[in-house]
Design a protein around this motif. Structure first.
Motif, PDB file in Angstrom:
ATOM      1  N   ARG A  27       0.856  -1.185   0.000  1.00 60.27           N
ATOM      2  CA  ARG A  27       0.000   0.000   0.000  1.00 60.27           C
ATOM      3  C   ARG A  27       0.893   1.236   0.000  1.00 60.27           C
ATOM      4  N   PHE A  28       0.303   2.375  -0.364  1.00 55.75           N
ATOM      5  CA  PHE A  28       1.099   3.605  -0.326  1.00 55.75           C
ATOM      6  C   PHE A  28       0.240   4.776   0.139  1.00 55.75           C
ATOM      7  N   TYR A  29       0.924   5.745   0.739  1.00 49.28           N
ATOM      8  CA  TYR A  29       0.267   6.926   1.312  1.00 49.28           C
ATOM      9  C   TYR A  29       1.144   8.141   0.991  1.00 49.28           C
ATOM     10  N   PHE A  30       0.598   9.084   0.212  1.00 49.73           N
ATOM     11  CA  PHE A  30       1.345  10.300  -0.113  1.00 49.73           C
ATOM     12  C   PHE A  30       0.714  11.481   0.600  1.00 49.73           C
ATOM     13  N   GLY A  31       1.554  12.422   1.036  1.00 52.49           N
ATOM     14  CA  GLY A  31       1.060  13.671   1.596  1.00 52.49           C
ATOM     15  C   GLY A  31       1.951  14.815   1.152  1.00 52.49           C
ATOM     16  N   HIS A  96       2.536  22.344   4.416  1.00 47.90           N
ATOM     17  CA  HIS A  96       3.808  22.257   3.699  1.00 47.90           C
ATOM     18  C   HIS A  96       4.420  20.865   3.784  1.00 47.90           C
ATOM     19  N   THR A  97       3.641  19.872   4.087  1.00 48.62           N
ATOM     20  CA  THR A  97       4.140  18.507   4.242  1.00 48.62           C
ATOM     21  C   THR A  97       4.559  17.917   2.899  1.00 48.62           C
ATOM     22  N   LYS A  98       5.668  17.155   2.906  1.00 48.24           N
ATOM     23  CA  LYS A  98       6.088  16.360   1.746  1.00 48.24           C
ATOM     24  C   LYS A  98       6.532  15.009   2.268  1.00 48.24           C
ATOM     25  N   THR A  99       5.664  14.029   2.156  1.00 44.43           N
ATOM     26  CA  THR A  99       6.004  12.697   2.652  1.00 44.43           C
ATOM     27  C   THR A  99       5.424  11.627   1.732  1.00 44.43           C
ATOM     28  N   ILE A 101       4.903   7.409   1.882  1.00 41.05           N
ATOM     29  CA  ILE A 101       4.970   6.248   2.784  1.00 41.05           C
ATOM     30  C   ILE A 101       4.575   5.005   1.993  1.00 41.05           C
ATOM     31  N   PHE A 102       5.380   3.959   2.115  1.00 40.69           N
ATOM     32  CA  PHE A 102       5.110   2.681   1.440  1.00 40.69           C
ATOM     33  C   PHE A 102       5.053   1.570   2.487  1.00 40.69           C
ATOM     34  N   GLU A 103       3.976   0.801   2.447  1.00 46.08           N
ATOM     35  CA  GLU A 103       3.772  -0.268   3.436  1.00 46.08           C
ATOM     36  C   GLU A 103       4.146  -1.620   2.829  1.00 46.08           C
ATOM     37  N   TYR A 104       4.873  -2.400   3.598  1.00 44.74           N
ATOM     38  CA  TYR A 104       5.254  -3.760   3.209  1.00 44.74           C
ATOM     39  C   TYR A 104       4.748  -4.729   4.286  1.00 44.74           C
ATOM     40  N   ASP A 105       5.038  -6.030   4.140  1.00 43.17           N
ATOM     41  CA  ASP A 105       4.554  -7.044   5.091  1.00 43.17           C
ATOM     42  C   ASP A 105       4.854  -6.673   6.536  1.00 43.17           C
ATOM     43  N   ASP A 106       6.120  -6.416   6.817  1.00 41.30           N
ATOM     44  CA  ASP A 106       6.516  -6.193   8.212  1.00 41.30           C
ATOM     45  C   ASP A 106       7.277  -4.876   8.391  1.00 41.30           C
ATOM     46  N   SER A 107       7.228  -3.990   7.385  1.00 47.66           N
ATOM     47  CA  SER A 107       7.999  -2.752   7.490  1.00 47.66           C
ATOM     48  C   SER A 107       7.332  -1.624   6.711  1.00 47.66           C
ATOM     49  N   TYR A 108       7.858  -0.419   6.949  1.00 48.55           N
ATOM     50  CA  TYR A 108       7.450   0.759   6.197  1.00 48.55           C
ATOM     51  C   TYR A 108       8.694   1.427   5.607  1.00 48.55           C
ATOM     52  N   LYS A 109       8.533   1.957   4.414  1.00 46.41           N
ATOM     53  CA  LYS A 109       9.533   2.862   3.846  1.00 46.41           C
ATOM     54  C   LYS A 109       8.918   4.255   3.899  1.00 46.41           C
ATOM     55  N   ILE A 110       9.596   5.177   4.580  1.00 47.34           N
ATOM     56  CA  ILE A 110       9.080   6.532   4.759  1.00 47.34           C
ATOM     57  C   ILE A 110      10.076   7.519   4.151  1.00 47.34           C
ATOM     58  N   ILE A 111       9.590   8.351   3.237  1.00 47.95           N
ATOM     59  CA  ILE A 111      10.419   9.380   2.616  1.00 47.95           C
ATOM     60  C   ILE A 111       9.856  10.740   3.018  1.00 47.95           C
ATOM     61  N   ILE A 112      10.647  11.530   3.712  1.00 51.03           N
ATOM     62  CA  ILE A 112      10.233  12.858   4.157  1.00 51.03           C
ATOM     63  C   ILE A 112      11.288  13.862   3.711  1.00 51.03           C
ATOM     64  N   GLY A 113      10.858  14.952   3.114  1.00 49.27           N
ATOM     65  CA  GLY A 113      11.853  15.920   2.662  1.00 49.27           C
ATOM     66  C   GLY A 113      11.243  17.154   2.062  1.00 49.27           C
ATOM     67  N   ASN A 129      15.649  14.637   0.389  1.00 49.59           N
ATOM     68  CA  ASN A 129      14.623  13.773   0.964  1.00 49.59           C
ATOM     69  C   ASN A 129      15.305  12.644   1.718  1.00 49.59           C
ATOM     70  N   VAL A 130      14.879  12.419   2.937  1.00 50.31           N
ATOM     71  CA  VAL A 130      15.455  11.352   3.758  1.00 50.31           C
ATOM     72  C   VAL A 130      14.547  10.131   3.698  1.00 50.31           C
ATOM     73  N   GLU A 131      15.128   9.003   3.353  1.00 49.21           N
ATOM     74  CA  GLU A 131      14.383   7.739   3.295  1.00 49.21           C
ATOM     75  C   GLU A 131      14.743   6.887   4.505  1.00 49.21           C
ATOM     76  N   ILE A 132      13.727   6.406   5.194  1.00 49.72           N
ATOM     77  CA  ILE A 132      13.922   5.542   6.366  1.00 49.72           C
ATOM     78  C   ILE A 132      13.109   4.273   6.168  1.00 49.72           C
ATOM     79  N   ILE A 133      13.753   3.134   6.317  1.00 52.52           N
ATOM     80  CA  ILE A 133      13.068   1.844   6.274  1.00 52.52           C
ATOM     81  C   ILE A 133      13.117   1.250   7.674  1.00 52.52           C
ATOM     82  N   SER A 134      11.945   0.913   8.225  1.00 52.72           N
ATOM     83  CA  SER A 134      11.893   0.486   9.622  1.00 52.72           C
ATOM     84  C   SER A 134      10.801  -0.563   9.826  1.00 52.72           C
ATOM     85  N   LYS A 135      10.983  -1.402  10.822  1.00 52.88           N
ATOM     86  CA  LYS A 135       9.953  -2.351  11.230  1.00 52.88           C
ATOM     87  C   LYS A 135       8.694  -1.597  11.653  1.00 52.88           C
TER      88      LYS A 135
END
Length: 935
Positions: A27-31, A96-99, A101-113, A129-135
């Motif tokens: 799934r994905f979520y843009f803002g 002014h948000t720029k984010t 978000i991508f959802e995976y089975d057990d993690s998220y990839k979040i790009i904020i910048g 833009n900073v990309e963070i991949i986290s559980k």
């Protein structure tokens, strides 16, 4: 938790990361604060494929500053399983948000910048833009998702009522914005753009050298008229004459000069069939009127004369005017410097080109609108594989099927266009095809017309005015004759390539019809329907934007979506088209007679006038074949022409053995690695001797500075001082070095008695010098005279480092030396047997680190070993040249690419010594990928 910084450069963009993430996520979520159509269009395919795969997504944006384009919202709304919400801002609360978000089975990839959903933000802007991949269970992730959902719940759902209200608000704001823009554009605040500054600097340099004529070559819409006005503002002539053949251009030019120079205390007047304001300080005249009035002016009446559309100046009317006036300076401006049958525009302006701005340069400088190109596989049932390019009628017949029209319309609606009204140009095979497409589009709800060379000028203008008119229903013009000036429509926002690409020249000219800048036009959409014809790979040559290429660099360009193209330009080919083109590139030999003959035949169709064509003809057409390939195949361009044309005058000329050898020896200078020799020879065509000082002045026409030692070396090179005996026996000496003076030999004097021989010699030198200027500009002289990213042979290192002995000795070894300069020539991918036998490990480990094994017999303690190990202390410079493969095409050795100077970081081992070296400058991302990856 993994983190990384995303920026836009040749090897990575936010668009690439978003596209890859849409392909792999659940799934994905843009803002984002705002979206526009330019950004949405680039993601349409990726979002569409994600939805087809069953993925759901949310896109949240806002009304902040009314920047969000309602057309982008409407296009997103059409995509099922995508939910759109809009945050309504007010004067107290922005958004002014720029984010992403991508959802995976057990993690998220979040790009904020910093990146909104626009093509510039996704591809070319300076963005962090900073990309963070986290559980999923991490506190940071939970906080981001919580904030996102809180904002989502505070938004309005994108309903039809909401969208209609916002569209009215947006239109009202857009009406006000142009007025605000005009208020800011007072002439005293207008400054030259990058192209104009370069041109003006070169014009000043040429005038300082005593030149009285110069040419500016730049695409339509890049600001040549403003450049001329800026230069006039700098020179401040008392009287100016501006000449052009079309009155509409004349009126706009006068307005431009008046706007920019209104404080110069000069009067401005027109000299046309209806206006006789010849006493003005600055006179703007059409050539028809001036051709009947020029004798009423004294030859020195004007200090500065501008010839716009200078490719017309070879015509008799222009020639009479040019020969009458003697201004202090004469400037020619043109977008198309083609040679007429009578003369070359370069010759008419003394071969002084202040600047040549090609499409790639214009895109990089932002002088034309960027384009979004979509390469789409044509209808499967249409087979063109058995047809040649000359079978136009049959190609058109096979393309005129309802299924193809449906296919074109599907993609036309899918990708859309920027702007309220569709203003499309469709390029067709022939008149019958154009009429068919206009009829089919009209019947299916898109009012269309067909135009060709058969239509009168008045009819063409009428149809074009209708297309430009926002209130007229006409949306598409299908055309055949691309050379007709009437098909240049600045507001065009969609180009349809509906014919097989037969020539990169034609492709670029078609593309250029839509690249004129226009108010409210942010980009051009290009839809190219790529069939299964045998030369589909020519699209890659056209899009590549680089005149000189090899098979490997083209394959990398195709595989990377032409990532080297500047700015927010976007090239996207579907998988079938990509694989078809890569397969054809694999099979094609760019140095075979079959390929060269086909390239020449296609050029012949486009080039006006009769053969034999000169080398400079290829220089004037963007996308033209590289004539150096003709020279490399046949020994000289004339030898190649003789094979193509079978004309008696050519064969008779080549029957003069001494002449043929001399012409061949000059041909082998191409492409010039330095301009010195050619610049000196151009003077010797006109005078029998040349001194060192005169030679320096000749070189300064092409260089910012000149080294006297290099000028002397070039003069001695021309006198054959650095050829071995075998080489001397194969080519006649044209000059001799006598007491610090270069003197023509009797052989050269004999050649110069023949005007035809002179014209062909001039052509080689002129082509070499203009090609050098186009590639490098007026650079500073230095020794060795290398340029990073340029291809060289081993022998070139001898020439460019002013080697004083036989240059033929620079061969064979991977390590060559001239004084304090050490040249490392390295094959990155070696023949397997050689690699096993010598066990070399030469590798670009990173863009800044190179691993190199010395020749197999080198010891650390040897003199050469010590000179390398302690090169910095000893004042030795190490120059690195690499090539990916020794050969790409059989029996055709590849040149090496200069990567710059390197320094030794560490070393180990004996016979060979293994070095780790650091490059002074990083290898550019795209070149690094080209050298290190297999496609």
């Amino acid at each position: 938790m993994e983190e990384r910084l995303l920026v836009n450069n040749e090897s990575e963009t936010l668009l690439k990361e978003l596209t890859n993430s849409l392909e792999t996520c659940d799934r994905f979520y843009f803002g984002v604060a705002f979206v526009n159509y330019s950004g949405v269009q680039l993601l349409l395919d990726a979002i569409h494929e994600a939805v087809k795969a069953g993925k759901q997504g949310q896109i949240m944006t806002s009304t902040y500053l009314n920047f969000t384009d309602p057309k982008a919202l409407r296009r997103l709304q059409e995509i099922q399983d995508i939910h759109i919400n809009v945050f309504v801002t007010d004067e107290n609360r922005g958004f002014h948000t720029k984010t992403y978000i991508f959802e995976y089975d057990d993690s998220y990839k979040i790009i904020i910048g910093s990146s909104n959903l626009t093509h510039s933000a996704l591809k070319s802007n300076v963005e962090w833009n900073v990309e963070i991949i986290s559980k999923k269970e991490r506190p940071f992730v939970e906080r981001v998702l919580k904030e996102y959902h809180l904002l989502w719940d505070a938004c309005h759902t994108l309903s039809e009522d909401f969208l209609r209200d916002y569209e009215k608000q947006y239109e009202e704001v857009q009406r006000l914005r142009p007025q605000q823009h005009v208020l800011q554009m007072r002439s005293e605040y207008v400054v030259p753009n990058k192209m104009q500054r370069r041109a003006m600097d070169n014009l000043a340099r040429l005038r300082q050298l005593g030149e009285t004529k110069s040419l500016v070559i730049a695409a339509t819409g890049t600001g040549k008229t403003f450049m001329a006005a800026f230069d006039v503002q700098r020179v401040k002539p008392k009287r100016l004459l501006f000449l052009v053949h079309r009155e509409d251009i004349l009126i706009k030019a006068k307005e431009t000069f008046e706007y920019l120079l209104h404080r110069e205390n000069r009067t401005f007047g027109m000299l046309t069939g209806t206006k006789k304001e010849a006493q003005a300080d600055y006179v703007f005249a059409n050539i028809r009127t001036m051709a009947t009035r020029y004798e009423s002016f004294s030859p020195d009446a004007f200090d500065y004369i501008v010839y716009d559309e200078a490719h017309h100046t070879a015509a008799p009317q222009y020639q009479e005017v040019m020969q009458h006036f003697t201004p202090d300076f004469m400037l020619g401006m043109t977008a198309t410097p083609e040679r007429s049958d009578d003369a070359s525009v370069f010759e008419l302006f003394d071969h002084n080109a202040a600047i040549e701005v090609r499409l790639h340069d214009a895109l990089e400088d932002g002088l034309v609108a960027p384009f979004h190109y979509f390469g789409i596989t044509d209808v499967e049932d249409i087979d063109l594989s058995d047809l040649s390019a000359s079978e136009q009628r049959e190609i058109a017949r096979r393309l005129q099927v309802h299924a193809r029209v449906d296919h074109i319309l599907h993609h036309l609606y899918f990708y859309g266009h920027q702007g309220t009204k569709r203003k499309a140009l469709g390029f067709c095979v022939n008149v019958e095809h154009a009429k068919y497409m206009a009829k089919e589009f009209t019947e299916r709800g898109i009012p269309s017309a067909a135009l060709s060379g058969e239509d009168h000028a008045a009819e063409r203008e009428r149809v074009i005015d209708r297309l430009e008119d926002e209130s007229d229903p006409l949306e598409c013009v299908f055309t055949v004759d691309i050379f007709n000036e009437g098909v240049d429509i600045p507001s065009v926002n969609l180009v349809l390539m509906l014919r097989p690409t037969e020539s990169p020249i034609v492709f670029i000219q078609q593309l250029g019809r839509g690249l004129r800048k226009h108010p409210g036009k942010e980009f051009l959409t290009v839809l190219d329907f790529i069939g299964n014809h045998s030369r589909a790979f020519l699209v890659a040559l056209a899009l590549n934007g680089q005149r000189y290429y090899d098979k490997e660099s083209l394959k990398v360009a195709v595989a990377t979506g032409f990532a080297h193209l500047p700015g927010p330009v976007h090239v996207q080919m579907d998988e079938i088209s990509t694989q078809q083109i890569l397969a054809q590139l694999d099979q094609e030999s760019f140095q075979s007679m079959k390929y060269l003959r086909a390239s020449y035949v296609e050029f012949k169709k486009i080039r006006h006038g009769k053969p034999p064509y000169r080398l400079m003809d290829y220089h004037t057409y963007e996308g033209a074949p590289d004539p150096v390939l003709f020279i490399q195949h046949s020994g000289s361009y004339l030898h190649f022409l003789a094979k193509m044309e079978k004309e008696t005058p050519l064969t008779e000329m080549l029957a003069d053995d001494r002449w043929a050898k001399a012409y061949e020896s000059l041909s082998k200078l191409l492409p010039l690695k330095r301009p010195h020799e050619a610049a000196i020879l151009t003077v010797l065509l006109k005078q029998r001797t040349i001194t060192v000082e005169q030679a320096k002045q000749a070189v300064l026409h092409w260089m910012e500075t000149v080294e006297e030692a290099t000028v002397r070396h070039a003069m001695r090179t021309l006198a054959q001082h650095f050829l071995d005996d075998s080489e001397k026996s194969r080519q006649p000496a044209l000059v001799s070095w006598e007491e610090e003076v270069l003197v023509r030999t009797d052989v050269m004097d004999t050649f110069l008695e023949n005007d035809v021989y002179v014209s062909w010699l001039e052509d080689v030198l002129e082509y070499g010098l203009h090609r050098f200027e186009q590639e490098y500009g007026a650079v500073t002289d230095h020794v060795p005279f290398f340029h990073a990213g340029t291809q060289y042979k081993m022998r070139d290192a001898a020439l460019l480092s002013n080697f004083e002995k036989s240059h033929s000795s620079f061969r064979g070894s991977g390590l060559l030396v001239n004084g304090n300069d050490y040249f490392l020539f390295v094959d990155l991918h070696k023949d397997a047997s050689v690699e096993e036998r010598l066990n070399y490990h030469d590798e670009l480990e990173s863009p800044t680190t190179f691993l190199w094994d010395s020749p197999n017999n080198m010891a650390q303690a040897s003199k050469r070993g010590q000179n390398l190990i302690h090169h910095e202390a000893k004042g030795n410079r190490l120059h690195l040249f690499v090539r990916k493969y020794k050969e790409i095409e059989r029996n055709k050795p590849e040149p090496f690419i200069y990567l710059g100077e390197v320094r030794v970081e560490s070393y180990e081992g004996e016979r060979p010594v293994s070095f780790r070296m650091q490059l002074e400058e990083p290898v550019p991302p795209l070149l690094y990928r080209e050298l290190t990856e297999k496609v």
